[in-house]
Scaffold this active site. Structure first.
Site, PDB file in Angstrom:
ATOM      1  N   SER A 185       0.808  -1.152  -0.016  1.00  0.00           N
ATOM      2  CA  SER A 185       0.045   0.012   0.045  1.00  0.00           C
ATOM      3  C   SER A 185       0.939   1.270   0.029  1.00  0.00           C
ATOM      4  O   SER A 185       1.985   1.260   0.557  1.00  0.00           O
ATOM      5  CB  SER A 185      -0.890  -0.027   1.304  1.00  0.00           C
ATOM      6  OG  SER A 185      -1.865  -1.094   1.187  1.00  0.00           O
TER       7      SER A 185
HETATM    8  N1  SAH Z   1       0.066  -5.644   4.345  1.00  0.00           N
HETATM    9  C1  SAH Z   1       0.563  -5.879   3.079  1.00  0.00           C
HETATM   10  C2  SAH Z   1      -0.258  -5.722   1.965  1.00  0.00           C
HETATM   11  C3  SAH Z   1      -0.153  -6.810   0.906  1.00  0.00           C
HETATM   12  S1  SAH Z   1      -1.621  -6.775  -0.118  1.00  0.00           S
HETATM   13  C4  SAH Z   1       1.902  -5.169   2.784  1.00  0.00           C
HETATM   14  O1  SAH Z   1       2.374  -4.149   3.752  1.00  0.00           O
HETATM   15  O2  SAH Z   1       2.835  -5.255   1.749  1.00  0.00           O
HETATM   16  C5  SAH Z   1      -2.858  -7.711   0.387  1.00  0.00           C
HETATM   17  C6  SAH Z   1      -2.337  -9.457   0.777  1.00  0.00           C
HETATM   18  O3  SAH Z   1      -3.443  -9.854   1.253  1.00  0.00           O
HETATM   19  C7  SAH Z   1      -1.842  -9.992  -0.470  1.00  0.00           C
HETATM   20  O4  SAH Z   1      -0.127 -10.406  -0.444  1.00  0.00           O
HETATM   21  C8  SAH Z   1      -2.681 -11.205  -0.444  1.00  0.00           C
HETATM   22  O5  SAH Z   1      -2.200 -12.464  -1.129  1.00  0.00           O
HETATM   23  C9  SAH Z   1      -3.105 -11.433   0.901  1.00  0.00           C
HETATM   24  N2  SAH Z   1      -4.452 -12.179   1.128  1.00  0.00           N
HETATM   25  C10 SAH Z   1      -5.552 -11.956   0.385  1.00  0.00           C
HETATM   26  N3  SAH Z   1      -6.798 -12.832   0.852  1.00  0.00           N
HETATM   27  C11 SAH Z   1      -5.989 -13.422   1.979  1.00  0.00           C
HETATM   28  C12 SAH Z   1      -6.426 -14.384   3.072  1.00  0.00           C
HETATM   29  N4  SAH Z   1      -7.679 -14.979   3.075  1.00  0.00           N
HETATM   30  N5  SAH Z   1      -5.688 -14.666   3.885  1.00  0.00           N
HETATM   31  C13 SAH Z   1      -4.364 -14.198   4.144  1.00  0.00           C
HETATM   32  N6  SAH Z   1      -3.808 -13.360   3.066  1.00  0.00           N
HETATM   33  C14 SAH Z   1      -4.951 -12.940   2.064  1.00  0.00           C
END
Ligand code: SAH
Length: 204
Positions: free
Chosen positions: A52
């Site tokens: 993000s």
């Molecule tokens: N907090 C992260 C943002 C990554 S984007 C950062 O700082 O980089 C969101 C992430 O959520 C993705 O990597 C995606 O694979 C994950 N995601 C989506 N659905 C999910 C679920 N049900 N359980 C765990 N992770 C999930």
């Protein structure tokens, strides 16, 4: 980044600003993106996912109102950047990611930076982490159609849960608060996140 992107847009919490000023964001993006790591936008982190924009990371962190003693659950480890920020301002952070290659990369960076209060796991985060509950705060960093019921149940009282809720293109960043047995919810901001995929998220 702190002076130009965060303070002018209303990030005031000293702990959030200190963490944003300390954690080396460039280590969490791909090598080719390092020069752009502190820019005012999200960046790709591989596997179709994104880290993000700094302002959104700070806004979500500030909304949790952490004091330093908390057990926090994050859903969506991704690059590990948000977990690293949280690790600076709570006691322990549990983070769940469904894509194993992302978890492996994030763990290496946590080790390198000696962030030893981050515990990570590969799983569907929409079912939470029952063994470690209740949590003082829960942060979901992917957008779902509704707030997953297991997460509401695993939130302590008092407790704060922040999650983007909406359709697959735009969402509202919602803050759910539990206090004295009562639950209240309010919207913080319009946002765009990648999809929360799982039992209590999107099915595809
Ligand atoms: N907090 C992260 C943002 C990554 S984007 C950062 O700082 O980089 C969101 C992430 O959520 C993705 O990597 C995606 O694979 C994950 N995601 C989506 N659905 C999910 C679920 N049900 N359980 C765990 N992770 C999930």
């Amino acid at each position: 980044m702190v002076e130009e992107q965060l303070i002018p847009r209303g990030i005031y919490d000293p702990a959030t600003l200190a963490a944003m000023g300390t954690v080396p964001r460039h280590l969490f993006v791909e090598d080719a993106m390092q020069a752009r790591a502190y820019g005012d936008y999200p960046l790709p982190i591989g596997s179709g996912q994104t880290i993000s924009q700094p302002f959104i990371v700070a806004l979500m962190t500030q909304a949790l109102d952490l004091q330093g003693y908390e057990q926090v659950l994050e859903i969506g480890t991704g690059s590990g950047y948000q977990a690293a920020i949280l690790s600076q301002i709570c006691e322990r952070i549990y983070t769940i990611e469904r894509i194993d290659s992302l978890v492996g990369r994030a763990r290496k960076i946590f080790d390198r930076l000696h962030y030893h209060n981050i515990v990570s796991r590969i799983d569907d985060g929409t079912i939470g982490w029952p063994d470690k509950s209740p949590f003082d705060a829960i942060l979901v960093t992917a957008g779902g159609p509704k707030i997953p019921q297991p997460l509401i149940e695993q939130l302590g009282d008092p407790g704060r849960l922040v999650i983007p809720v909406g359709n697959q293109l735009v969402q509202e960043l919602q803050l759910l608060e539990k206090k004295d047995g009562e639950i209240s919810t309010r919207t913080i901001e319009q946002v765009r996140f990648v999809n929360l995929i799982g039992t209590h998220g999107w099915q595809n």
